[in-house]
Design an enzyme around this catalytic site. Structure first.
Site, PDB file in Angstrom:
ATOM      1  CB  SER A   1     -11.354   5.994  18.262  1.00 47.84           C
ATOM      2  OG  SER A   1     -11.026   4.665  18.350  1.00 47.84           O
TER       3      SER A   1
ATOM      4  CG  HIS B   1     -12.004   5.414  12.839  1.00 47.23           C
ATOM      5  ND1 HIS B   1     -13.050   6.227  13.210  1.00 47.23           N
ATOM      6  CD2 HIS B   1     -11.871   4.503  13.829  1.00 47.23           C
ATOM      7  CE1 HIS B   1     -13.531   5.830  14.367  1.00 47.23           C
ATOM      8  NE2 HIS B   1     -12.833   4.777  14.762  1.00 47.23           N
TER       9      HIS B   1
ATOM     10  CD  GLU C   1     -14.864   8.938  10.769  1.00 43.19           C
ATOM     11  OE1 GLU C   1     -14.404   8.345  11.776  1.00 43.19           O
ATOM     12  OE2 GLU C   1     -15.721   9.833  10.864  1.00 43.19           O
TER      13      GLU C   1
ATOM     14  CG  ASN D   1     -15.590   7.591  18.020  1.00 42.93           C
ATOM     15  OD1 ASN D   1     -16.558   6.905  18.359  1.00 42.93           O
ATOM     16  ND2 ASN D   1     -14.472   7.050  17.570  1.00 42.93           N
TER      17      ASN D   1
HETATM   18  N1  3HC Z   1     -16.193 -10.091  15.299  1.00 44.94           N
HETATM   19  C1  3HC Z   1     -16.583 -10.555  14.102  1.00 44.94           C
HETATM   20  N2  3HC Z   1     -17.865 -10.837  13.790  1.00 44.94           N
HETATM   21  C2  3HC Z   1     -18.772 -10.659  14.753  1.00 44.94           C
HETATM   22  C3  3HC Z   1     -18.457 -10.199  16.038  1.00 44.94           C
HETATM   23  C4  3HC Z   1     -17.094  -9.908  16.297  1.00 44.94           C
HETATM   24  N3  3HC Z   1     -16.681  -9.410  17.470  1.00 44.94           N
HETATM   25  N4  3HC Z   1     -19.582 -10.122  16.779  1.00 44.94           N
HETATM   26  C5  3HC Z   1     -20.586 -10.527  15.981  1.00 44.94           C
HETATM   27  N5  3HC Z   1     -20.087 -10.848  14.770  1.00 44.94           N
HETATM   28  C6  3HC Z   1     -20.835 -11.341  13.610  1.00 44.94           C
HETATM   29  C7  3HC Z   1     -21.478 -12.665  13.949  1.00 44.94           C
HETATM   30  O1  3HC Z   1     -20.567 -13.707  13.794  1.00 44.94           O
HETATM   31  C8  3HC Z   1     -22.597 -12.704  12.948  1.00 44.94           C
HETATM   32  O2  3HC Z   1     -22.100 -13.074  11.697  1.00 44.94           O
HETATM   33  P1  3HC Z   1     -22.946 -13.955  10.699  1.00 44.94           P
HETATM   34  O3  3HC Z   1     -24.031 -13.081  10.167  1.00 44.94           O
HETATM   35  O4  3HC Z   1     -21.950 -14.326   9.676  1.00 44.94           O
HETATM   36  O5  3HC Z   1     -23.440 -15.116  11.487  1.00 44.94           O
HETATM   37  C9  3HC Z   1     -23.032 -11.249  12.817  1.00 44.94           C
HETATM   38  O6  3HC Z   1     -21.941 -10.471  13.343  1.00 44.94           O
HETATM   39  C10 3HC Z   1     -24.266 -10.966  13.634  1.00 44.94           C
HETATM   40  O7  3HC Z   1     -23.996 -11.425  14.949  1.00 44.94           O
HETATM   41  P2  3HC Z   1     -25.079 -12.014  15.926  1.00 44.94           P
HETATM   42  O8  3HC Z   1     -26.185 -12.645  15.131  1.00 44.94           O
HETATM   43  O9  3HC Z   1     -24.381 -12.838  16.941  1.00 44.94           O
HETATM   44  O10 3HC Z   1     -25.589 -10.767  16.749  1.00 44.94           O
HETATM   45  P3  3HC Z   1     -26.278  -9.457  16.263  1.00 44.94           P
HETATM   46  O11 3HC Z   1     -27.249  -9.681  15.170  1.00 44.94           O
HETATM   47  O12 3HC Z   1     -26.722  -8.843  17.530  1.00 44.94           O
HETATM   48  O13 3HC Z   1     -25.095  -8.570  15.658  1.00 44.94           O
HETATM   49  C11 3HC Z   1     -23.425  -6.922  15.881  1.00 44.94           C
HETATM   50  C12 3HC Z   1     -23.936  -8.262  16.370  1.00 44.94           C
HETATM   51  C13 3HC Z   1     -23.032  -7.019  14.399  1.00 44.94           C
HETATM   52  C14 3HC Z   1     -22.211  -6.573  16.703  1.00 44.94           C
HETATM   53  C15 3HC Z   1     -24.601  -5.874  16.022  1.00 44.94           C
HETATM   54  O14 3HC Z   1     -25.115  -5.935  17.320  1.00 44.94           O
HETATM   55  C16 3HC Z   1     -24.159  -4.464  15.729  1.00 44.94           C
HETATM   56  O15 3HC Z   1     -24.082  -4.038  14.591  1.00 44.94           O
HETATM   57  N6  3HC Z   1     -23.892  -3.706  16.820  1.00 44.94           N
HETATM   58  C17 3HC Z   1     -23.438  -2.322  16.689  1.00 44.94           C
HETATM   59  C18 3HC Z   1     -21.951  -2.322  16.406  1.00 44.94           C
HETATM   60  C19 3HC Z   1     -21.423  -0.945  16.264  1.00 44.94           C
HETATM   61  O16 3HC Z   1     -22.094   0.080  16.367  1.00 44.94           O
HETATM   62  N7  3HC Z   1     -20.115  -0.877  16.008  1.00 44.94           N
HETATM   63  C20 3HC Z   1     -19.408   0.383  15.926  1.00 44.94           C
HETATM   64  C21 3HC Z   1     -18.792   0.658  17.238  1.00 44.94           C
HETATM   65  S1  3HC Z   1     -17.985   2.210  17.249  1.00 44.94           S
HETATM   66  C22 3HC Z   1     -16.480   1.882  16.631  1.00 44.94           C
HETATM   67  O17 3HC Z   1     -16.079   0.777  16.355  1.00 44.94           O
HETATM   68  C23 3HC Z   1     -15.602   3.063  16.456  1.00 44.94           C
HETATM   69  C24 3HC Z   1     -14.553   3.131  17.510  1.00 44.94           C
HETATM   70  O18 3HC Z   1     -13.731   4.212  17.162  1.00 44.94           O
HETATM   71  C25 3HC Z   1     -15.076   3.308  18.899  1.00 44.94           C
END
Ligand code: 3HC
Length: 304
Positions: A128, A162, A174, A212
């Site tokens: 990351s 990434h 990325e 990040n």
């Molecule tokens: N793994 C796989 N799929 C997942 C999941 C997981 N851990 N968590 C949620 N999902 C899926 C659900 O199964 C659902 O799928 P569906 O549409 O097929 O039913 C879909 O995501 C939406 O889930 P929910 O309806 O339960 O909940 P939300 O609508 O709140 O969505 C979320 C959940 C997609 C995680 C949304 O809240 C989101 O986009 N959050 C922001 C995530 C984000 O910013 N990620 C980047 C983080 S930074 C990073 O990764 C970089 C690293 O370097 C730190």
């Protein structure tokens, strides 16, 4: 451009945590390549595979894929046993490393990968924030000069790829070139990410890359807002969710990423830039001291 045209017919994934499992799933389901999955903890691998099953079943139930697609994807994922370790991946065309965010751990892994894996395989890291150039240098054996043709060839195989959490949902990858990465490796890695259904952006090899370097100061500022008592955690998150249409507030997102991971990234950003805007908040450090890592172990800013 097909994956086969880029000679990526089989991949290895190191680490079966939330990132490694997601990468294994999109590679098997979308890019349709066999995946060898390895984690030093067999329990983690079992947990990861159970999660893959759950996600595939959900996609079938929602009519997004046929049950035959789910079965084929599952059958493409093979576990590499603990005894075999990295050696069990020797015939792959690309390895994607997705272990925890620790430089010494990644350096040891890349030294072993360069020694054990097919010499033409791409060695990708899902880090990351850590310097891809530094990871690439660790692939070169101690008795080989990094400036020699052999040294440049070995380090030239390393690239940053990434992914974002949750990997099956987030549309971005990325792509980061180390100073040493060859154009061919960069192109092949890019085409693999596209085959996984991802949109690709590129970033220079700076601490935290684009993603990040922007996200972590935002999360850290939210933690400092809480630390200073400016608002409750719920109000901070709701402000960003409803006021700016973010899917999650920054504190909930920090829990989701993992507070230990957030701290490790922030430390890399701070050490790599010496810029005070990246200094991790004391509250984040204390929460990690308390081993409150967020959603993954049930306690972070919220309880899970
Ligand atoms: N793994 C796989 N799929 C997942 C999941 C997981 N851990 N968590 C949620 N999902 C899926 C659900 O199964 C659902 O799928 P569906 O549409 O097929 O039913 C879909 O995501 C939406 O889930 P929910 O309806 O339960 O909940 P939300 O609508 O709140 O969505 C979320 C959940 C997609 C995680 C949304 O809240 C989101 O986009 N959050 C922001 C995530 C984000 O910013 N990620 C980047 C983080 S930074 C990073 O990764 C970089 C690293 O370097 C730190």
């Amino acid at each position: 451009m097909s994956i086969v045209a880029h000679n990526i017919r089989k991949i290895g994934v190191m680490g079966a945590g939330q990132m490694g499992t997601g990468i294994a799933l999109v590679s098997a389901l979308r890019a349709k390549v066999p995946v060898l999955l390895y984690d030093r903890s067999p329990e983690q691998t079992t947990k990861g595979l159970a999660f893959v099953d759950k996600l595939l079943e959900k996609d079938v139930n929602k009519g997004r894929i046929q049950s035959i697609d789910a079965k084929e994807a599952k059958d493409r994922i093979h576990i590499v046993g603990h005894e075999e370790g990295i050696k069990g991946m020797r015939d792959v065309d690309m390895v994607i490393e997705a272990v925890s965010e620790s430089l010494p751990l990644k350096q040891a892994i890349f030294a072993s990968l360069a020694a054990e894996i097919n010499p033409n395989a791409i060695l990708a890291t899902n880090t990351s924030s850590i310097s891809i150039t530094k990871i690439a240098a660790s692939a070169v054996p101690k008795d080989v000069s990094a400036a020699s043709e052999e040294g440049k060839k070995i380090a030239g195989r390393v690239v940053g790829l990434h992914f974002f959490n949750p990997v099956p949902v987030m549309k971005l990858v990325e792509l980061i070139s180390a100073l040493q990465t060859t154009p061919d490796v960069l192109n092949r890695a890019r085409s693999f990410a596209v085959a996984c259904g991802k949109e690709v952006t590129t970033s220079k090899d700076v601490p935290g890359f684009v993603s990040n370097a922007l996200l972590m100061p935002f999360i850290n500022e939210a933690i400092m807002c809480l630390e200073k008592g400016i608002a409750t955690k719920e109000d901070i998150d709701t402000t960003l969710k409803l006021g700016m249409n973010h899917p999650m507030g920054p504190l909930q997102l920090a829990d989701f990423i993992g507070l230990d991971t957030c701290l490790a990234i922030q430390q890399t950003l701070y050490e790599g830039t010496r810029d005070s805007k990246y200094r991790p908040s004391i509250l984040l450090e204390r929460m990690v001291d308390a081993q409150w890592y967020g959603k993954k172990n049930g306690k972070g800013f919220y309880e899970y």
